[in-house]
Design a protein around this motif. Structure first.
Motif, mmCIF file in Angstrom:
data_model
loop_
_atom_site.group_PDB
_atom_site.id
_atom_site.type_symbol
_atom_site.label_atom_id
_atom_site.label_comp_id
_atom_site.label_asym_id
_atom_site.label_seq_id
_atom_site.Cartn_x
_atom_site.Cartn_y
_atom_site.Cartn_z
ATOM 1 N N ASP A 1 0.853 -1.191 0.000
ATOM 2 C CA ASP A 1 0.000 0.000 0.000
ATOM 3 C C ASP A 1 0.889 1.241 0.000
ATOM 4 O O ASP A 1 1.863 1.304 0.752
ATOM 5 C CB ASP A 1 -0.904 0.011 1.243
ATOM 6 N N GLN B 1 1.139 5.743 -0.409
ATOM 7 C CA GLN B 1 0.577 7.079 -0.564
ATOM 8 C C GLN B 1 1.641 7.957 -1.212
ATOM 9 O O GLN B 1 2.828 7.786 -0.943
ATOM 10 C CB GLN B 1 0.183 7.688 0.793
ATOM 11 N N VAL C 1 2.956 13.080 6.329
ATOM 12 C CA VAL C 1 1.978 12.098 5.834
ATOM 13 C C VAL C 1 2.179 10.772 6.566
ATOM 14 O O VAL C 1 1.220 10.152 7.040
ATOM 15 C CB VAL C 1 2.116 11.926 4.304
ATOM 16 N N GLY D 1 -2.325 11.904 5.421
ATOM 17 C CA GLY D 1 -1.898 10.537 5.763
ATOM 18 C C GLY D 1 -2.966 9.785 6.537
ATOM 19 O O GLY D 1 -3.282 8.631 6.245
ATOM 20 N N ALA D 2 -3.554 10.466 7.523
ATOM 21 C CA ALA D 2 -4.554 9.822 8.380
ATOM 22 C C ALA D 2 -5.828 9.519 7.595
ATOM 23 O O ALA D 2 -6.418 8.438 7.741
ATOM 24 C CB ALA D 2 -4.865 10.725 9.580
ATOM 25 N N GLY E 1 -6.000 9.000 4.428
ATOM 26 C CA GLY E 1 -5.639 7.912 3.531
ATOM 27 C C GLY E 1 -5.602 6.572 4.251
ATOM 28 O O GLY E 1 -5.813 5.521 3.644
ATOM 29 N N ALA E 2 -5.324 6.627 5.560
ATOM 30 C CA ALA E 2 -5.308 5.401 6.359
ATOM 31 C C ALA E 2 -6.713 5.048 6.835
ATOM 32 O O ALA E 2 -6.882 4.096 7.601
ATOM 33 C CB ALA E 2 -4.353 5.557 7.535
ATOM 34 N N ALA F 1 -8.644 2.590 1.414
ATOM 35 C CA ALA F 1 -7.646 3.128 2.348
ATOM 36 C C ALA F 1 -6.373 2.286 2.344
ATOM 37 O O ALA F 1 -6.402 1.077 2.112
ATOM 38 C CB ALA F 1 -8.238 3.192 3.756
ATOM 39 N N THR F 2 -5.237 2.949 2.612
ATOM 40 C CA THR F 2 -3.956 2.236 2.691
ATOM 41 C C THR F 2 -3.745 1.794 4.129
ATOM 42 O O THR F 2 -3.339 2.566 4.982
ATOM 43 C CB THR F 2 -2.787 3.143 2.266
#
Ligand SMILES: Cc1ncc(C[n+]2csc(CCOP(=O)(O)OP(=O)(O)O)c2C)c(N)n1
Ligand code: SF4
Lengths: 249, 356
Positions: free
Chosen positions: A62, A64, A74, B64-65, B67-68, B194-195
């Motif tokens: 995974d 980003q 991030v 980041g959050a 995306g999570a 989501a990652t």
């Protein structure tokens, strides 16, 4: 042949890097480490802005993609939400030392439990070889055509040394990939950095000295030699901080 | 049950009740009570509160959050929002849901710390780079701050897009009774994109880079279609005494509260005034404004800025009626008396000597 098999943690996608560029080697070392530690299914990687921006196509985990310089922020967001996953960033020297200087220092100071792979090639690769904060004194680049004049442009930043002064980091090392011996040492350092994270010890970073033959305007072998002759003395390799009882140097 | 709360704190409490467990922000007046409230409450609720090193870092932590897969919020005030704009563009481009609170203060530059509405353009016209949109909610009371905070999280998840809650220093600081109504729970959004580590599924990638222009155009078309749906489904506004109104005031947030008093005073003087209050600033309630034109002779836009929303009012009216503007800037707040005088002036133009 074993050693040449493609690591599981790399996709089938073909690298777009220039001939002789060492980004590919460093990708491979990170991927091998992910395989060896068996963490591919619980790893989230963060690609930065630079030649390695397409890392999200290469690492088979995974991923980003972060804004220029902001990968440590991030990664912080991801890690705070998913503390049991393994989170790493992959950043160039323009990204990490220049525009993202604030984010890396504070992630390190917080002891953010992430791993940073920092590729120092002494220039801005993606945008065509401009001067980076890591460009050596007198090194010519497209924005320092007569060589970096430290009176005008200031001095390079030694990030590993700087971050090692902080209390937050668990592991800070600098390595190089200009010959097989150093590649092996880099692999070991990357593995240690990921292990530190898995043991919840806090921030870990490996600064890897890397070549950019295209923008240095050199043949690949000459670039490796240039790194050895010029970068190693300004950026000594070694472990700058570790919470383990390891010998320094 | 109603409790007395400051606006900024009500946002924090509403966020927690909406399932937000993640906040990243950097201190700035006049929104500071919000992070301070969450610094205490979020850890109690098992969540994450992190004071970032800058607004830039904060919005990228949000990225980041989000995306999570987390419900995540950041808040700031005008200069801090300027710093977040690159990140907001990335969030919209990568289709990540989050809530961004802007408790506006007077600008430009460092400006001042007093309330203002001068970030209307920034909030509704993009602000950051590229063709993106976000829903902008403009509450006018502490109760509405709470209600719209909850709704903001739902809209963000529904469209996978950032949503902005746009208030000002007065709303943030004022104390009013508020009740946190249980909301009809939407089915929890399955964030399959989501990652979170690719165990048992194909890997996920969160990204906004499309080097091939054809692919980027296709991505833009997809985003535009989503924005079109938002514009179609999510317009909110409130009208007050507009049925027979000859002069319609258009105002949002704090300015709308004051304008309402002015409308009542005008009515007592025999001037048939009314109020349209946009609750979503984007999508803008064009229809609500068009629908009052039948009885309306002129409109008056009142804002705590030098004239920003008035451009959207003029677009909605499309030249059919005169649109006047009254605004104060720098943290100065228009009084009901000032607004009444404007209404009287306009009425005087329209009615001759019939208004005293
Ligand atoms: C905000 C912002 N500023 C500038 C750029 C342009 N830019 C793209 S890559 C890059 C430099 C990357 O250099 P480095 O981090 O050293 O990585 P390398 O390409 O050498 O691997 C710059 C300045 C950008 N994408 N975003
Ligand atoms: S420009 Fe330099 S850093 Fe970028 S891929 Fe080519 S050799 Fe590597």
């Amino acid at each position: 042949m074993q050693a040449l098999a493609r690591p599981q943690a790399l996709t089938e996608e073909k690298f777009h890097y220039c001939p002789g560029c060492t980004h590919g080697i460093i990708h491979r070392l990170v991927a091998e480490t992910i395989d060896e530690l068996g963490i591919g299914e619980k790893t989230v990687g963060v690609a930065s802005v630079g030649c390695s921006v397409l890392a999200y196509n290469y690492f088979n985990v995974d991923m980003q993609q972060a804004a220029h310089g902001r990968a440590p922020a991030v990664a912080t967001g991801i890690k705070r939400v998913l503390p049991d996953r393994v989170v790493f960033t992959y950043q160039g020297d323009g990204d990490l030392v220049s525009i993202g200087c604030g984010e890396i220092v504070h992630a390190a100071a917080r002891g953010e439990n992430i791993t940073v792979i920092f590729v120092n090639n002494a220039c801005y690769g993606m945008t065509g070889g401009q001067m980076a904060p890591t460009t050596l004194p007198n090194q010519p680049t497209t924005t320092s055509p007569g060589g970096r004049d430290v009176k005008q442009a200031g001095y390079p930043i030694r990030m590993a040394e700087m971050l090692a002064t902080l209390d937050g980091p668990a592991y800070i090392a600098r390595t190089s990939v200009h010959n097989p011996k150093h590649v092996i040492k880099t692999k070991k350092a990357i593995r240690t950095a990921f292990e530190m994270q898995m043991q919840q010890r806090g921030f870990s970073m490996v600064e890897v000295l890397s070549v950019c033959p295209t923008n240095w305007r050199m043949k690949p072998v000459d670039a490796l030699q240039w790194l050895e002759n010029n970068m190693l003395s300004y950026y000594p390799v070694g472990v700058y901080k570790t919470v383990l009882q390891e010998v320094r140097g | 049950m109603k409790v007395l709360m400051k606006g900024n704190e009500a946002i924090g409490e509403a966020a927690i009740r909406a399932g937000c467990r993640c906040f990243f922000g950097y201190p700035i007046t006049p929104q500071t009570e919000l992070p301070e409230y969450l610094a205490k409450r979020l850890p109690e609720a098992g969540g994450v509160f992190l004071q970032a090193e800058s607004e830039i870092a904060a919005i990228n932590m949000v990225y980041g959050a989000a995306g999570a897969g987390a419900r995540v919020m950041t808040s700031s005030s005008s200069p801090g929002i300027s710093l977040k704009l690159e990140g907001i563009s990335y969030l919209a481009a990568s289709e990540l849901p989050c809530v961004i609170v802007n408790i506006m203060r007077g600008g430009p530059g460092l400006g001042g710390i007093q309330p203002s509405q001068s970030d209307y353009f920034q909030a509704t016209k993009g602000g950051g780079h590229g063709d993106y949109r976000m829903i902008v909610l403009a509450p006018a009371s502490v109760q509405e701050l709470a209600d719209l905070t909850a709704e903001a999280f739902e809209l963000a998840d529904k469209y996978r897009n950032p949503v902005m809650l746009l208030g000002d220093g007065i709303l943030g600081q004022m104390m009013e009774a508020v009740s946190f109504r249980p909301r009809t729970a939407l089915p929890a959004q399955d964030k399959t994109w989501a990652t979170t580590g690719c165990r048992g599924r194909a890997r996920n990638v969160i990204n906004s880079l499309y080097l091939d222009p054809e692919k980027l155009e296709r991505h833009n078309r997809h985003l535009q279609e989503k924005f079109r749906q938002m514009a179609e489904n999510e317009v909110r506004s409130e009208t007050y005494r507009t049925e027979d109104a000859e002069i319609v005031v258009v105002a949002f947030g704090t300015a709308a509260r004051i304008a309402r008093t002015a409308v009542d005073s005008a009515r007592m003087q025999g001037i048939r005034a009314g109020l349209v209050r946009p609750v979503t600033l984007w999508p803008f309630p064009d229809q609500a404004i068009k629908s009052v034109l039948a009885s309306c002779r002129a409109l008056l836009t009142v804002e705590m800025n030098a004239g920003q929303m008035v451009e959207d009012v003029r677009l909605a009216v499309a030249g059919a009626r005169p649109v006047h503007f009254y605004g104060r800037t720098g943290g100065m707040v228009p009084s009901a008396t000032e607004i009444l005088r404007e209404i009287q002036n306009i009425a005087g133009v329209a009615y001759g000597a019939s208004v005293s």
